[in-house]
Design a protein around this motif. Sequence first.
Motif, mmCIF file in Angstrom:
data_model
loop_
_atom_site.group_PDB
_atom_site.id
_atom_site.type_symbol
_atom_site.label_atom_id
_atom_site.label_comp_id
_atom_site.label_asym_id
_atom_site.label_seq_id
_atom_site.Cartn_x
_atom_site.Cartn_y
_atom_site.Cartn_z
ATOM 1 N N MET A 42 45.310 -7.158 -75.479
ATOM 2 C CA MET A 42 44.863 -5.916 -76.109
ATOM 3 C C MET A 42 44.333 -4.961 -75.038
ATOM 4 N N TYR A 53 35.001 -3.201 -82.780
ATOM 5 C CA TYR A 53 35.453 -4.317 -81.946
ATOM 6 C C TYR A 53 35.071 -5.650 -82.587
ATOM 7 N N ASN A 56 37.229 -6.505 -85.541
ATOM 8 C CA ASN A 56 38.577 -6.884 -85.115
ATOM 9 C C ASN A 56 38.591 -8.284 -84.529
ATOM 10 N N SER A 349 51.353 -7.382 -79.008
ATOM 11 C CA SER A 349 49.949 -7.366 -78.629
ATOM 12 C C SER A 349 49.119 -7.628 -79.888
ATOM 13 N N ASN A 351 47.409 -5.568 -81.534
ATOM 14 C CA ASN A 351 47.629 -4.482 -82.495
ATOM 15 C C ASN A 351 48.894 -4.675 -83.326
ATOM 16 N N SER A 352 49.829 -5.495 -82.817
ATOM 17 C CA SER A 352 51.088 -5.732 -83.529
ATOM 18 C C SER A 352 50.996 -6.883 -84.528
ATOM 19 N N THR A 354 50.204 -7.771 -87.660
ATOM 20 C CA THR A 354 49.928 -7.280 -89.006
ATOM 21 C C THR A 354 49.284 -8.382 -89.840
#
Length: 367
Positions: A42, A53, A56, A349, A351-352, A354
């Motif tokens: 990330m 943060y 996440n 990453s 973020n990918s 889902t």
Amino acid sequence: MRLLKLLMVVTLFTIMACETEEKNTAASVDEQAEKFKYWAWMTARADMSDSAYSSNFQKLKAHGLDAILINTGTDPELLRRITPLATDAGLEVHAWMFTTNRPGDTVALQHPEWYMVSRSGKSCFNADERPYVGYYQWLSPSHPEARAHILSLVEGLVKVEGVTSVHLDYIRYPDVFLPIGLLPKYNLVQEEELPDFDFDYSDAAVNKFKALHHKDPRLMDNPAIDMEWKNFRLNEIRTLVNEAYDLVHGYDKQLSAAVFPYPEMADHMVRQRWDKWKIDDVLPMIYHNFYNEELDWIGYATAQGIQDLEAKDVRLHTGLFVPELSAAQLDTAIAEAKANGAGGVAFFSANSLTDEKLKVVKASKEN
């Protein structure tokens, strides 16, 4: 009667031995399952709040992630702020850095002589001469000051409390050969080593090579077939990694690296022979779609890397390119890595990942 008692004792010991063996086998299986590690890369943002943060990181941990590789642009202060948020969520933190490729490095940009030069005479310092993309700003590992600068960045990151390893990315030369799936993007055909993509013909590298081997690669008719010249560049990367390894181990930390799929391919494509490095963990980027390969190629490349590391105490974790994988394909990709001996998987990453793909990760971890 004595014989009967003896038989009973032997039988009892046999049963106890079998039970112990079963327990040990089960423990071994459990231990192996625990060792299979889930990572994600990330990139940090300074404008993202601590609460965002933390949320996440907690979500990633709840879905099976064990480690996070954080790119702060080699900013130790940003890393120092984020690291406790990740470790409080139960994640290992690895300080991800761009190594020989240093886009936008304000210190390096003051020193044009630090940069790699192509066989055609183009310097990575000059914006209009960089290979492929503008962010390809490669420092020469042969220039002592450039090397010292890179190692100073490693040291800045390793000093951050809570960091498990410094993670070297772009620890190589520019692509001599692009992955075949990317060639159409640049309208290129690469069937031989082309002068614009063959590096490093900088003064620092050439003079160092000449001192060792008494010949000049700039004067060679076909430098691609000169083994000393090729091996020189492999060794320049190897010694830089080895110096970084000694440095981080001096702080009781570890060294990890993102590398090309397996050593023979990495050697051919980017002058990177990672099975010869001093390193703790390698995360080969086995991005099958970049090479127009099928999903089972992930298993093949993983197994090849494991075989090449057989005599070394180095852990291999298969890197997966998440954007090009459906949830079902992600499940298959993880299974390929597991079946072929990987110690874990790394997702590019974070973020990918889902919600649907995170469910796959969690289910994979629980199975």
